[in-house]
Structures are given as C-alpha cells and as structure tokens.
Motif scaffolding. Structure first.
Motif, PDB file in Angstrom:
ATOM      1  N   ASP A   1       0.822  -1.202   0.000  1.00 26.43           N
ATOM      2  CA  ASP A   1       0.000   0.000   0.000  1.00 26.43           C
ATOM      3  C   ASP A   1       0.859   1.256   0.000  1.00 26.43           C
ATOM      4  OD1 ASP A   1      -3.045   0.723   0.359  1.00 26.43           O
ATOM      5  OD2 ASP A   1      -1.935   2.165   1.570  1.00 26.43           O
ATOM      6  N   ARG A   2       0.352   2.302  -0.653  1.00 23.50           N
ATOM      7  CA  ARG A   2       1.095   3.559  -0.795  1.00 23.50           C
ATOM      8  C   ARG A   2       1.190   4.348   0.499  1.00 23.50           C
ATOM      9  NH1 ARG A   2      -2.457   6.632  -5.142  1.00 23.50           N
ATOM     10  NH2 ARG A   2      -3.243   4.547  -5.588  1.00 23.50           N
ATOM     11  N   TYR A   3       0.247   4.118   1.416  1.00 26.27           N
ATOM     12  CA  TYR A   3       0.212   4.907   2.644  1.00 26.27           C
ATOM     13  C   TYR A   3       1.027   4.267   3.762  1.00 26.27           C
ATOM     14  CZ  TYR A   3      -3.452   7.820   0.614  1.00 26.27           C
ATOM     15  OH  TYR A   3      -4.156   8.689  -0.187  1.00 26.27           O
ATOM     16  N   ASP A   4       1.185   5.028   4.861  1.00 27.94           N
ATOM     17  CA  ASP A   4       1.969   4.541   5.992  1.00 27.94           C
ATOM     18  C   ASP A   4       1.148   3.703   6.955  1.00 27.94           C
ATOM     19  OD1 ASP A   4       0.447   6.698   6.757  1.00 27.94           O
ATOM     20  OD2 ASP A   4       1.963   7.564   8.082  1.00 27.94           O
ATOM     21  N   ARG A   5      -0.171   3.643   6.741  1.00 27.80           N
ATOM     22  CA  ARG A   5      -1.038   2.776   7.524  1.00 27.80           C
ATOM     23  C   ARG A   5      -1.962   2.040   6.558  1.00 27.80           C
ATOM     24  NH1 ARG A   5      -0.965   7.611  10.500  1.00 27.80           N
ATOM     25  NH2 ARG A   5      -0.132   7.395  12.636  1.00 27.80           N
TER      26      ARG A   5
ATOM     27  N   TYR B   1      -7.927   6.812   5.897  1.00 27.08           N
ATOM     28  CA  TYR B   1      -7.616   8.191   5.561  1.00 27.08           C
ATOM     29  C   TYR B   1      -8.709   8.924   4.793  1.00 27.08           C
ATOM     30  CZ  TYR B   1      -2.818   7.553   7.169  1.00 27.08           C
ATOM     31  OH  TYR B   1      -1.703   7.345   7.953  1.00 27.08           O
TER      32      TYR B   1
ATOM     33  N   ASN C   1       4.047   2.308   2.704  1.00 30.22           N
ATOM     34  CA  ASN C   1       4.850   3.340   2.030  1.00 30.22           C
ATOM     35  C   ASN C   1       5.436   2.815   0.722  1.00 30.22           C
ATOM     36  OD1 ASN C   1       4.634   5.519   3.984  1.00 30.22           O
ATOM     37  ND2 ASN C   1       5.856   4.220   5.341  1.00 30.22           N
TER      38      ASN C   1
ATOM     39  N   TYR D   1      -8.355   7.198  -6.934  1.00 27.79           N
ATOM     40  CA  TYR D   1      -7.893   8.325  -6.134  1.00 27.79           C
ATOM     41  C   TYR D   1      -7.710   9.616  -6.927  1.00 27.79           C
ATOM     42  CZ  TYR D   1      -7.083   5.577  -1.917  1.00 27.79           C
ATOM     43  OH  TYR D   1      -7.253   4.817  -0.788  1.00 27.79           O
TER      44      TYR D   1
ATOM     45  N   ASP E   1      -7.196  15.155  -0.444  1.00 23.37           N
ATOM     46  CA  ASP E   1      -6.096  15.779   0.293  1.00 23.37           C
ATOM     47  C   ASP E   1      -6.595  16.351   1.611  1.00 23.37           C
ATOM     48  OD1 ASP E   1      -4.420  15.193  -1.845  1.00 23.37           O
ATOM     49  OD2 ASP E   1      -4.749  17.130  -2.803  1.00 23.37           O
TER      50      ASP E   1
ATOM     51  N   THR F   1      -7.561  13.396   4.018  1.00 24.91           N
ATOM     52  CA  THR F   1      -6.374  12.668   4.454  1.00 24.91           C
ATOM     53  C   THR F   1      -5.603  13.464   5.500  1.00 24.91           C
ATOM     54  OG1 THR F   1      -6.174  11.533   2.322  1.00 24.91           O
ATOM     55  CG2 THR F   1      -4.199  11.623   3.696  1.00 24.91           C
TER      56      THR F   1
ATOM     57  N   LYS G   1      -4.973  12.236   9.313  1.00 20.72           N
ATOM     58  CA  LYS G   1      -3.613  12.091   9.825  1.00 20.72           C
ATOM     59  C   LYS G   1      -3.438  12.883  11.125  1.00 20.72           C
ATOM     60  CE  LYS G   1      -0.836  10.977   5.726  1.00 20.72           C
ATOM     61  NZ  LYS G   1       0.047   9.984   6.365  1.00 20.72           N
TER      62      LYS G   1
END
Length: 480
Positions: free
Chosen positions: A178-182, A189, A218, A244, A264, A267, A271
């Motif tokens: 996945d592209r995100y950190d969670r 998000y 990430n 997205y 944006d 998200t 965060k």
C-alpha cells in the motif's frame, strides 16, 4: 418459542441508539451514535417480521443473512448472531457504521413499506460485532493447514483487506502492498472518525497482521517497487488500488490557492487525528479553522468534507450542489446530520468561476432541473443568474476517477475500459494478464465499502480456484 420473540413491529416502535447533541459533536471527531445496550438491541431486533422473501438480504451487496442474525440477537444468542454475520461479511464492524442502510437493507425493509418504520439493521450489526470483540469471540486467524502459494495484493483498502482475510483463512501466504503509511485505505484516511473511529480500523488491521498477513507500507507501485517485481514474487496478484484521481472543475480561476481536493483535505484531517505532523495542515492550507468554507459536490465525500470543516472550527460552511435535495447521490441521513451541525446547503447551484489568486469567492450559476438523464435523475440546466459566494477555502468533492495504471506501472498489457477502470471478468475479477485479478473501485468505479468487500471476497474465491488449477497443472507436468 423463537417466533414469540419476533414480529414485534406492531407493538414496538423503531428506535436508534442515542445520537450525541449536535453542539457537542461539532467539537470532536468521535462517532456521533452511542451503543445499544443488550436489552435494547434485542428489542429492536425483535421487530423483524422474518419475511419469507427478505428484501433486506437481497438488497445487501454481500447478501447478509440479516433475518437470522436479527432473530438470534432477539433470543440473546449473540455469539451465534456474530458468527452468522461474519460468515457473509469479513468486516461487519465497518458496514454497521458506514453503510448507507437507508439506501440498501433498511431502505428495502418490508415493515418500512407497511408504515411501521424499518428495523434498525445497521445499529444491531454494529452492536453484535462490537460485543463480539469485547467478549473475545473474534478469534485469531489460524488456518488449519498452511499452503505454499503466495498472493500479492496491491491496495490495503476494503477490497484488498477482504481478499487478504479470505485467502489467509484458507492458508495462503498473503502480502499486501500500500502507498500509505497505515493500512486501511479510505477506511483509514478517507472516512472521518465521526463515522468510523480509527481504532476500529486499526484493530482489524492488527487482527490480520497477527493472523499472518504481511503489510508492505509506504510502497508506491511503479515508483518504490515495480508491478513486474510484485508479479515475480507471487503466484497470483490482486489489484485493489481504489480510485484516487479527483475530478476537476473546468472553470476560470480554478487553479487559485485555497482550492483543494477532497482526498487531500480528508487525508490531512485524518492524519492529524492520529497525531501525525502534516505540513499542509499545520501551515493552514488544509485547515478550515476560522475560514469561510465552500464544498462543491453532493455525494458522501462532500458530506464528509462539510462535517469535517465544522469540527475544524470554520467560520461558515456551505455545500454547493447542482441538483436539489431529492436528486442528490449522498445519504439523506448524512445530509440531516450535517444540517444539525450547522452546514448550509445551497441547492441548484454550480460553480462558474473563482475570484482571487488566493480564492476569495465562488461565482455560482443558479440551476433548474430539466428532463431526467441516463441515471434517472433530472438534469441540471443553467438559469443565467450568477451570484458570488464568499470563500477562503474551497473543497472539490466531485468524485474520483481511476489512475492510468497501465502507464504508471509500465504494463501496457493490462486492459482497461473506456473509463480507465481495469477490465475484469464479472464475478471473478480475472484481468487480461494471467494470474492477475482486480477488485473494488478500480473495477467498478467509485462505490461503497460494502461492494468492495463483496468484490474482494469473490476475487479471493477465484484466486483460490486459480491456484488449485495451477498446482494441478504443475503436478501433471512434473509427473510426465
């Protein structure tokens, strides 16, 4: 005896969990509904008429066996009720909170049609699932037998997680990129905490991780890691990236500072709820505090944005939508919640332009409704009257489109439709590439979480069949 506990709709009225006062909930991101107590959950479940043809079930994308788990709840057999709910839905704690029940199960409840008020299906679903977590009935994922095959899943949103859960329970080795950190995708998000608190999502992610699902975060496919590299690591791959890319507004001044994308904005807000440092928020760019906020759009994402802006302390919040209330795509329940919290809806209004290098206002074209379009909703037509709405922050919530994955991933053999979604076989998710499947919004376009869960489950079943056939073919070749 079971029948005596049901069909109470003639004597028991519809009741929802207590909703927090609008003024109180304007100041935090906590969920707005309280929990049912056990007697109240049983009482509301007992209103079910136990239809011979349960329209609630047939209009549920995952075809939840709703009458059965309502009956079990009414009888106090809560663990069995949870097990029935979990059998058709990997994540009932999500759908109980964020499904638009008014458009799906509850909207098709037979007793609602007869004037008695629908069964509060979503609230009971949430209750029995939260209770199952508290009682320890949500057991760790421990496959009876481990398999050697591995599957890579690109996207840790609801479709990817549902597929991962299903495959892992079958003993398949699963890695989610996945592209995100969670993990969680839009659950983490995209959807604000007042609809889905984040500890609910993280609890399920931790459950999957404890069950053996590996998460590689990430990781932007096509940048951090190539698609071909992922294919080379696994026996099959599922694409579940979601959609997205925001739809843009083609109007004069649309590039002005202070005009931002909904994804944006949401998200950044989510965060911050995790306690992260977010430069765009901390600088004020994505913070609505003290600003005149205008949100453009009429779907559920727009509702998330207006209600987020209220909680951030906006001076005023207006939602512009080009049709009227009856023709908007978003949940009427969400509109009502937004109005209670202080959002002003400006119906039959469309942006024609923006004023200022840093946005100062929106030029709004007044609309009227003409003949129905292909969706059955009446088409908006300009009336020729333009007014100015003052604004310091404009949020574009016009929907989402797929990214150009064949180009981004350097995979021209991946077929897409004319809308840019991945072309996949109905019911299985098979794509034009051998061993590559797709599920969720990247196939059907921006849709509901519950549809993504269904797609993920169906893709998992097809992948299991593919793996079994591949192993059988390999064994046959080896025997020769």
């Amino acid at each position: 005896m079971a029948v005596e506990k049901m069909l109470k709709f003639v004597s028991v009225g519809r009741d929802m969990p207590q909703k927090r006062d609008a003024e109180a909930r304007r100041h935090d991101f906590l969920e707005i509904y309280g929990d049912f107590a056990k007697p109240k959950a049983a009482e509301q479940a007992s209103r079910c008429s136990q239809c011979g043809v349960p329209y609630c079930q047939s209009h549920c994308p995952v075809h939840h066996n709703i009458p059965d788990w309502l009956r079990l709840t009414a009888e106090g057999r809560l663990q069995e009720a949870y097990e029935i709910a979990q059998a058709a839905n990997n994540f009932p704690e999500f759908t109980g909170r964020i499904c638009p029940q008014d458009r799906l199960c509850e909207g098709n409840c037979v007793i609602e049609q007869s004037g008695h008020g629908t069964v509060t299906i979503g609230s009971v679903e949430r209750y029995i699932t939260d209770n199952a977590w508290e009682e320890g009935w949500v057991k760790p994922i421990r496959p009876s037998q481990e398999r050697t095959e591995s599957v890579g899943i690109i996207g840790a949103g609801p479709a990817g997680l549902a597929c991962a859960d299903t495959l892992r329970r079958a003993g398949v080795q699963v890695t989610v990129y996945d592209r995100y950190d969670r993990a969680g995708g839009l659950l983490t998000y995209g959807i604000p905490g007042f609809k889905l608190e984040k500890d609910v999502v993280m609890r399920r992610v931790d459950h999957l991780s404890d069950g053996g699902v590996e998460f590689v975060l990430n990781c932007a496919v096509g940048e951090t890691l190539s698609f071909d590299a992922i294919r080379g690591r696994h026996d099959a791959v599922l694409i579940a990236t979601g959609v997205y890319r925001s739809r843009e507004i083609e109007a004069e001044g649309s590039e002005a500072r202070g005009i931002v994308r909904a994804i944006d904005y949401l998200t950044a807000s989510n965060k911050k709820q995790f306690g992260d440092e977010v430069a765009e928020f901390d600088s004020g760019e994505l913070d609505a505090a003290g600003k005149r906020v205008v949100v453009i759009g009429g779907g559920d994402t727009a509702m998330d944005c207006v209600r987020t802006a209220i909680r951030q302390g906006a001076a005023s919040v207006k939602c512009l939508y080009r049709r009227d209330r009856a023709n908007m795509p978003g949940s009427q329940r969400e509109v009502a919640n937004a109005e209670e919290e202080g959002v002003e809806f400006v119906w039959l209004s469309a942006p024609e332009g923006f004023v200022g290098d840093t946005v100062e206002g929106v030029q709004v074209q007044r609309m009227r409704l003409g003949a129905p379009d292909s969706t059955g909703r009446r088409s908006p037509e300009p009336m020729g009257e333009v007014v100015l709405e003052g604004a310091d922050l404009v949020v574009k919530a016009l929907g989402f489109e797929p990214e150009a994955l064949p180009t981004l991933w350097n995979t021209p053999g991946l077929d897409v439709t004319r809308w840019g979604t991945i072309r996949a076989e109905f019911g299985s998710g098979k794509t034009s590439l051998d061993g590559v499947f797709a599920a969720g919004d990247i196939v059907r376009g921006a849709s509901l979480v519950v549809w993504a869960i269904r797609d993920g489950r169906e893709a998992a079943a097809a992948i299991l069949q593919y793996l079994s056939q591949t192993v059988s073919a390999s064994s046959a070749v080896a025997a020769e």
